[in-house]
Design an enzyme around this catalytic site. Structure first.
Site, PDB file in Angstrom:
ATOM      1  N   GLU A 120       0.843  -1.196   0.000  1.00 41.22           N
ATOM      2  CA  GLU A 120       0.000   0.000   0.000  1.00 41.22           C
ATOM      3  C   GLU A 120       0.879   1.246   0.000  1.00 41.22           C
ATOM      4  O   GLU A 120       1.566   1.538   0.984  1.00 41.22           O
ATOM      5  CB  GLU A 120      -0.919   0.023   1.212  1.00 41.22           C
ATOM      6  CG  GLU A 120      -1.815   1.255   1.254  1.00 41.22           C
ATOM      7  CD  GLU A 120      -2.694   1.320   2.483  1.00 41.22           C
ATOM      8  OE1 GLU A 120      -3.291   2.388   2.722  1.00 41.22           O
ATOM      9  OE2 GLU A 120      -2.783   0.321   3.200  1.00 41.22           O
ATOM     10  N   ASP A 175       0.264 -15.173  12.641  1.00 41.19           N
ATOM     11  CA  ASP A 175      -0.909 -15.780  11.997  1.00 41.19           C
ATOM     12  C   ASP A 175      -1.736 -14.653  11.367  1.00 41.19           C
ATOM     13  O   ASP A 175      -2.386 -13.880  12.061  1.00 41.19           O
ATOM     14  CB  ASP A 175      -1.724 -16.530  13.055  1.00 41.19           C
ATOM     15  CG  ASP A 175      -2.851 -17.350  12.443  1.00 41.19           C
ATOM     16  OD1 ASP A 175      -3.288 -17.015  11.321  1.00 41.19           O
ATOM     17  OD2 ASP A 175      -3.292 -18.308  13.088  1.00 41.19           O
ATOM     18  N   HIS A 191      -4.438  10.644  -2.393  1.00 39.48           N
ATOM     19  CA  HIS A 191      -5.061   9.528  -3.104  1.00 39.48           C
ATOM     20  C   HIS A 191      -5.686   9.968  -4.428  1.00 39.48           C
ATOM     21  O   HIS A 191      -6.479   9.241  -5.031  1.00 39.48           O
ATOM     22  CB  HIS A 191      -6.124   8.865  -2.225  1.00 39.48           C
ATOM     23  CG  HIS A 191      -5.545   8.164  -1.042  1.00 39.48           C
ATOM     24  ND1 HIS A 191      -5.143   8.820   0.093  1.00 39.48           N
ATOM     25  CD2 HIS A 191      -5.278   6.851  -0.829  1.00 39.48           C
ATOM     26  CE1 HIS A 191      -4.678   7.948   0.965  1.00 39.48           C
ATOM     27  NE2 HIS A 191      -4.745   6.747   0.433  1.00 39.48           N
TER      28      HIS A 191
END
Length: 797
Positions: free
Chosen positions: A97, A306, A396
């Site tokens: 990202e 995990d 963005h």
């Protein structure tokens, strides 16, 4: 109606079995890869080689076929003053990202400069909840009363399985005829899901054995888990009671640090926070958080956690309040499921990243949890400040398109495009390109290419070296080329604006207003026009061009040029000015001076294909932006601009109306406008040296001294002498041959230096905030030295 034949076909066809099941060898991996290629008809070249030894994977993975690489960036350092985490910590974040690492780093910097983050592990536990079903409500209730009296017996059963798990509570929850028993453990340094499952299974075997001989209490059914533990799921019970580590982090940001680093104020962040709390309640949000899961996921991937546990671990309780003008921020992660031993932490790279954090091995679980919480707090603050300051949307922004674009792909850059170009350039009618091979060598760097590398990943852009094989008139040959595939100007403009938004403050506010006038507008067509121009003096300094391709409908703007070879010196040498000897510098000055001389007095012609051209009126209006960039550079990079230098540039900016009008009165010409060793080299022919200048996308109409000023700023040392500068100025003036008297020529150089410092050096400083430019400290120092030399020369002509 069609399902029955299909089901029958599946019954008649043997179910496919994977080769090499249960085997952890390279041979088994390759057999599995071959099976995958056969069944999918996919080539899968990237899976040919894998970087993890199969022998290290038992217990972590089955049917190993390859790896997926996730890039890891470093955020921080962040200062901790916690119970377990103390000192400066730099966090590895595995993510794809864009801007995540930069945003976390920004928050970490603000917190550190304000005094650091205080962190505290509140509790640590892991749960498993088996279910026992009975014949009636009474039996279920009696079992619930009985089980809480047997904790000592259950402790012994757990100890038989795990030395790391300690049973702290047995909590029965009756739901009708069923009783779910929450086994609550402390698991030390392990995450504990598998460990507690094994321990609970052993305890349940003992329970079932006891109940079997107790009249009326034998269960009618049992399962090791029926969802009450909330494993890998968000639950309100775990928010309250905890599962994993409950950890908190807190910091206090003073107003000055918040404004300088995060470009916001305590009141603005607090106001947004209060709105976001109400909106979160309306949306049904659990807790209140901005984006802690981003950091948690990135650290989990890097350190072998995990990954599915991000779901329950990513829920947070983030709050801010304003006290005596400062902003206090707190983050609680109630159920952070992590481990520093076992599982994926045993893999070598993941183990190394745990080592980076000082968390590898037993005894570090508390430190690890506090570090994750501290960096999650940094991201929450950085993101909230960006939203409050209007930077979030800017960062963005994407280029809007009103139609679908059939973008240029690599297959388009092949023989059909290159054949006609080479036939024309080599004067070989009928020449046929038979093959195009992509070369791996790095052709050099380009800031503009880097700026747009993430703007539109579906289209090909950049500097691409290829080898074209051809045949003609009974013979054959090959030619090495560089294909420069240009982005649209607005793609560059938007990416530059994103960098400005990350700077925040006045830069973020003002840059969008003036972004189309910072030099990037028209760059995708301007350089093509340069390579098409017939002027001999210009073509003499360009790399050999084989042709250009322009297709506006496909946003395709391509230049095919020679791939500069071993006869070229100082290619991409911006970080190595020591390579430029006096003779080299003179050759570069003479080369560009010939271009300047050729285009003097051709202003109207140049304006027709270099538009837009900067003006004194517009530069005057843009003083607010230049001042904001100066404030940012002086604040963020005081090592580049000491106070006295910042004051001098401030006066230059204030005087723009006067000196830019003077620039418009001086003779102007075609200038490269990015004339530095990033974009030029020298070609050796025997003992002679000649200039090669490329990357002309910023070319414009300006005084010829503008190119000289930039070249000297990049190549001369910060202690350059006045006589050296004067000699090069005289050489340039004589080579251009315009006849300007020495005093006027020097005046033009002084004003060109000012223009370079204001419109380019300050933009470099903006980029330097997010992307380190190694050459910038030296170039800034030399520019300030050159300005001082010209100031002295103007005072004592």
């Amino acid at each position: 109606m069609t399902a029955e034949p299909q089901a029958g076909l599946l019954r008649e066809t043997p179910y496919p079995t994977l080769p090499g099941r249960g085997q952890y060898t390279e041979r088994a991996r390759r057999d599995l890869l071959a099976w995958l290629r056969t069944t999918t008809k996919a080539a899968l070249p990237a899976l040919e080689h894998a970087t993890i030894d199969p022998r290290t994977l038992p217990g972590n993975l089955e049917n190993y076929v390859g790896v997926v690489e996730v890039p890891v960036g470093l955020a921080g350092p962040l200062l901790f003053t916690g119970r377990h985490a103390q000192g400066m910590v730099t966090a590895p974040l595995a993510t794809t990202e864009g801007a995540l690492v930069a945003s976390v780093a920004r928050g970490a910097k603000a917190i550190t400069l304000a005094g650091g983050v205080t962190s505290q592990v509140i509790s640590q536990r892991m749960t498993r909840a088996p279910v026992f079903e009975f014949a009636g409500l009474g039996a279920a209730a009696e079992f619930a009363r009985w089980i809480v009296t047997r904790k000592a017996d259950l402790d012994r059963r757990v100890a038989e399985v795990s030395a790391h798990s300690r049973l702290t509570a047995v909590d029965p929850v009756q739901l009708g005829r069923a009783v779910h028993v929450r086994f609550v453990y402390e698991t030390a340094d392990a995450g504990g899901q598998n460990m507690t499952t094994a321990a609970t299974w052993r305890a349940c075997q003992w329970i079932n054995d006891r109940l079997a001989v107790m009249p009326g209490l034998a269960p009618t059914w049992f399962a090791i888990e029926a969802n009450l533990s909330g494993d890998k799921k968000f639950t309100h019970l775990n928010m309250i009671s905890g599962r994993g580590t409950r950890v908190a982090a807190e910091c206090v940001l003073d107003r000055a640090t918040l404004r300088r680093v995060l470009k916001s104020t305590p009141e603005a962040v607090d106001r947004l926070y209060r709105h976001s709390v109400l909106a979160g309640q309306q949306a049904g949000m659990a807790g209140h958080d901005i984006d802690a899961a981003n950091v948690i996921a990135a650290i989990f991937v890097a350190t072998g956690q995990d990954i599915a546990s991000v779901y329950e671990s990513g829920t947070g309780l983030f709050s801010v309040d304003v006290s005596e003008g400062d902003l206090r921020a707190t983050l609680v992660l109630p159920s952070l499921v992590t481990g520093v031993v076992g599982g994926g932490t045993r893999l070598v790279r993941q183990s190394d990243y745990l080592d980076v954090l000082g968390c590898r091995g037993e005894g570090h679980a508390g430190r690890f949890a506090e570090i994750i919480c501290g960096f999650a707090l940094a991201l929450n603050l950085s993101t909230m400040a960006a939203v409050a300051g209007g930077q979030f949307a800017d960062a963005h922004e994407r280029l809007g398109r009103s139609r679908r674009v059939n973008w240029l792909g690599r297959d388009d850059l092949g023989a059909p495009m290159l054949g006609p170009m080479l036939a024309h350039a080599l004067e070989a009618p009928g020449l046929e390109v038979t093959d195009v091979v992509w070369l791996d060598q790095d052709p050099g760097s380009s800031l503009i290419t880097e700026l747009t590398s993430r703007s539109e990943r579906r289209k090909v852009t950049g500097i691409l070296p290829v080898r074209a094989a051809w045949k003609w008139d009974g013979g054959d040959g090959e030619t090495d080329l560089v294909l420069k595939v240009k982005p649209l100007d607005q793609e560059v403009v938007i990416e530059a604006a994103k960098l400005a938004s990350l700077c925040g403050g006045r830069v973020a506010d003002l840059y969008p207003r003036w972004r189309d006038w910072t030099g990037f507008t028209g760059l995708h067509t301007r350089e093509l026009a340069v390579y098409r121009h017939p002027e001999p003096a210009l073509r003499a300094v360009l790399p050999r061009a084989y042709g250009v391709h322009e297709d506006a409908g496909r946003e395709a703007y391509v230049i095919a040029m020679e791939r500069l070879g071993p006869d070229v010196l100082h290619l991409d040498s911006a970080d190595h000015p020591e390579r430029w000897r006096p003779a080299d510098l003179k050759a570069a000055v003479r080369g560009i001076a010939a271009v300047h001389a050729a285009f003097l007095g051709r202003d109207d012609e140049l304006r027709s294909w270099l538009a837009p051209v900067q003006s004194a009126e517009r530069m005057t209006s843009m003083r607010e932006l230049w001042s904001a960039l100066l404030e940012h550079a002086a604040s963020e990079h005081p090592e580049l601009l000491p106070a006295a230098a910042a004051d001098r540039l401030g006066r230059i900016i204030e005087e723009i109306p006067r000196w830019w009008r003077r620039l418009e009165q001086l003779p102007r010409t075609l200038v490269h406008h990015d004339f530095n060793p990033r974009n030029l080299a020298l070609r050796r022919t025997g003992s002679a040296l000649s200039l090669v200048a490329y990357d002309w996308e910023l070319a414009t109409l300006h005084v010829p001294q503008r190119d000289l000023a930039e070249l000297l700023a990049f190549v001369l040392p910060p202690d350059a002498g006045e006589s050296q500068v004067t000699a090069l100025l005289d050489l340039h003036r004589e080579a251009v041959g315009h006849g300007e008297e020495r005093r006027v020529w020097r005046e033009g150089h002084r004003l060109a230096l000012w223009d370079f410092a204001v419109t380019r050096l300050l933009l470099y400083a903006m980029v330097h905030t997010q992307r380190e430019l190694p050459f910038l400290p030296r170039v800034a120092a030399t520019t300030l030295r050159l300005i001082a030399i010209e100031d002295a020369a103007a005072e004592h002509p």
